[in-house]
Design a protein around this motif. Structure first.
Motif, PDB file in Angstrom:
ATOM      1  N   TYR A 141       9.489  -4.139   7.412  1.00 38.01           N
ATOM      2  CA  TYR A 141       8.653  -3.380   6.483  1.00 38.01           C
ATOM      3  C   TYR A 141       9.508  -2.634   5.454  1.00 38.01           C
ATOM      4  O   TYR A 141       9.236  -2.693   4.254  1.00 38.01           O
ATOM      5  CB  TYR A 141       7.739  -2.376   7.226  1.00 38.01           C
ATOM      6  N   VAL A 142      10.553  -1.942   5.904  1.00 36.78           N
ATOM      7  CA  VAL A 142      11.394  -1.172   4.981  1.00 36.78           C
ATOM      8  C   VAL A 142      12.078  -2.105   3.977  1.00 36.78           C
ATOM      9  O   VAL A 142      12.110  -1.817   2.779  1.00 36.78           O
ATOM     10  CB  VAL A 142      12.435  -0.318   5.738  1.00 36.78           C
ATOM     11  N   ILE A 143      12.589  -3.215   4.455  1.00 40.96           N
ATOM     12  CA  ILE A 143      13.261  -4.164   3.564  1.00 40.96           C
ATOM     13  C   ILE A 143      12.267  -4.715   2.539  1.00 40.96           C
ATOM     14  O   ILE A 143      12.565  -4.779   1.339  1.00 40.96           O
ATOM     15  CB  ILE A 143      13.931  -5.291   4.371  1.00 40.96           C
ATOM     16  N   ALA A 144      11.070  -5.094   2.994  1.00 35.20           N
ATOM     17  CA  ALA A 144      10.043  -5.597   2.069  1.00 35.20           C
ATOM     18  C   ALA A 144       9.678  -4.528   1.045  1.00 35.20           C
ATOM     19  O   ALA A 144       9.520  -4.820  -0.154  1.00 35.20           O
ATOM     20  CB  ALA A 144       8.803  -6.032   2.853  1.00 35.20           C
ATOM     21  N   HIS A 145       9.541  -3.291   1.506  1.00 38.50           N
ATOM     22  CA  HIS A 145       9.231  -2.167   0.612  1.00 38.50           C
ATOM     23  C   HIS A 145      10.267  -2.089  -0.504  1.00 38.50           C
ATOM     24  O   HIS A 145       9.918  -2.006  -1.686  1.00 38.50           O
ATOM     25  CB  HIS A 145       9.195  -0.880   1.440  1.00 38.50           C
ATOM     26  N   GLU A 146      11.544  -2.129  -0.130  1.00 38.49           N
ATOM     27  CA  GLU A 146      12.603  -2.021  -1.140  1.00 38.49           C
ATOM     28  C   GLU A 146      12.632  -3.251  -2.046  1.00 38.49           C
ATOM     29  O   GLU A 146      12.843  -3.129  -3.252  1.00 38.49           O
ATOM     30  CB  GLU A 146      13.955  -1.773  -0.483  1.00 38.49           C
ATOM     31  N   LEU A 147      12.415  -4.429  -1.493  1.00 41.24           N
ATOM     32  CA  LEU A 147      12.368  -5.635  -2.333  1.00 41.24           C
ATOM     33  C   LEU A 147      11.255  -5.542  -3.372  1.00 41.24           C
ATOM     34  O   LEU A 147      11.435  -5.975  -4.514  1.00 41.24           O
ATOM     35  CB  LEU A 147      12.162  -6.879  -1.462  1.00 41.24           C
ATOM     36  N   PRO A 157      -0.626   1.018  -7.360  1.00 38.82           N
ATOM     37  CA  PRO A 157      -1.429   0.028  -6.626  1.00 38.82           C
ATOM     38  C   PRO A 157      -0.831  -1.383  -6.715  1.00 38.82           C
ATOM     39  O   PRO A 157      -0.884  -2.142  -5.747  1.00 38.82           O
ATOM     40  CB  PRO A 157      -2.802   0.105  -7.305  1.00 38.82           C
ATOM     41  N   ALA A 158      -0.225  -1.715  -7.853  1.00 38.19           N
ATOM     42  CA  ALA A 158       0.399  -3.038  -8.007  1.00 38.19           C
ATOM     43  C   ALA A 158       1.581  -3.188  -7.049  1.00 38.19           C
ATOM     44  O   ALA A 158       1.798  -4.263  -6.484  1.00 38.19           O
ATOM     45  CB  ALA A 158       0.856  -3.234  -9.456  1.00 38.19           C
ATOM     46  N   PHE A 159       2.335  -2.107  -6.858  1.00 40.29           N
ATOM     47  CA  PHE A 159       3.450  -2.133  -5.914  1.00 40.29           C
ATOM     48  C   PHE A 159       2.935  -2.413  -4.506  1.00 40.29           C
ATOM     49  O   PHE A 159       3.439  -3.292  -3.814  1.00 40.29           O
ATOM     50  CB  PHE A 159       4.209  -0.800  -5.943  1.00 40.29           C
ATOM     51  N   TRP A 160       1.918  -1.649  -4.068  1.00 43.36           N
ATOM     52  CA  TRP A 160       1.409  -1.813  -2.709  1.00 43.36           C
ATOM     53  C   TRP A 160       0.759  -3.187  -2.520  1.00 43.36           C
ATOM     54  O   TRP A 160       0.820  -3.760  -1.429  1.00 43.36           O
ATOM     55  CB  TRP A 160       0.453  -0.685  -2.344  1.00 43.36           C
ATOM     56  N   ALA A 161       0.176  -3.746  -3.575  1.00 43.17           N
ATOM     57  CA  ALA A 161      -0.378  -5.101  -3.492  1.00 43.17           C
ATOM     58  C   ALA A 161       0.752  -6.112  -3.260  1.00 43.17           C
ATOM     59  O   ALA A 161       0.588  -7.075  -2.498  1.00 43.17           O
ATOM     60  CB  ALA A 161      -1.146  -5.436  -4.767  1.00 43.17           C
ATOM     61  N   PHE A 170       1.196  -3.743   6.441  1.00 43.20           N
ATOM     62  CA  PHE A 170       2.188  -2.733   6.066  1.00 43.20           C
ATOM     63  C   PHE A 170       1.730  -1.307   6.363  1.00 43.20           C
ATOM     64  O   PHE A 170       2.554  -0.462   6.724  1.00 43.20           O
ATOM     65  CB  PHE A 170       2.589  -2.869   4.588  1.00 43.20           C
ATOM     66  N   ALA A 171       0.447  -1.008   6.230  1.00 40.06           N
ATOM     67  CA  ALA A 171      -0.035   0.366   6.450  1.00 40.06           C
ATOM     68  C   ALA A 171       0.203   0.790   7.904  1.00 40.06           C
ATOM     69  O   ALA A 171       0.628   1.921   8.173  1.00 40.06           O
ATOM     70  CB  ALA A 171      -1.503   0.489   6.078  1.00 40.06           C
TER      71      ALA A 171
END
Length: 188
Positions: A141-147, A157-161, A170-171
């Motif tokens: 999750y953290v790696i995907a978040h940073e990517l 909202p575009a980032f979280w999508a 992810f939530a």
């Protein structure tokens, strides 16, 4: 509880009364988290990929044998993890990068005081070495978040999508990550 110094006591009391259930729930959750990782906090165990392993301090050199971690001292955890496991975070980032189609310019493993990772405008990702203590799904999750910050340098909202495309749950993982926030205070 914090309140402005000019806030009347009656208003503070009313707020506390109105939110007493929520306050109790927060204290209970805090106590549960503190209890869950008490042996890690006390230095009896250490987390490897989310699993508690016995920890022995006071040895000549940092190592791992038979599921037990041996450290010179608690501050030696960083050197141990970076030397023996940091490459795993770089490999996981490369694999997830290919899956997501988001490519960083650089990936490095660092010591952060209060965050799990960062991504700058030059597409350089920096990951906290303590991620190696987390369960693999939280590392992911953290790696995907940073990517996803490669595409969106904000939390719009575009980032979280974008995050949801890679990590649909992810939530749930984001909430679970909070249980491990105490790690950022250890091994200093």
């Amino acid at each position: 509880m914090r309140a402005p110094s000019a806030m009347p006591a009656e208003k503070i009391d009313a707020f506390v009364s109105e939110h007493a259930g929520w306050i109790r729930k927060q204290f209970t959750a805090y106590e549960r988290r503190a209890e869950r990782f008490s042996s890690v906090r006390e230095g009896q165990t250490i987390l490897l990929d989310g699993k508690e392993c016995p920890l022995v301090c006071g040895v000549a050199r940092n190592s791992e044998k038979g599921g037990t971690v041996y450290l010179k001292n608690m501050r030696g955890a960083q050197a141990f993890f970076i030397k023996t496991r940091a490459f795993l975070l770089v490999e996981k980032t490369a694999a997830l990068s290919r899956r997501a189609g988001l490519y960083p310019e650089d990936v490095s493993v660092r010591d952060f005081k209060a965050r799990w990772g960062s991504c700058d405008a030059q597409k350089r990702i920096k990951l906290n070495w303590r991620l190696l203590m987390l369960p693999p799904e939280l590392q992911e999750y953290v790696i995907a978040h940073e990517l996803c910050h490669i595409a969106h340098l904000d939390h719009s909202p575009a980032f979280w999508a974008e995050v949801a495309k890679i990590i649909p749950d992810f939530a749930k993982r984001k909430r679970a990550l909070k249980e491990y926030s105490f790690l950022t205070l250890l091994y200093r």
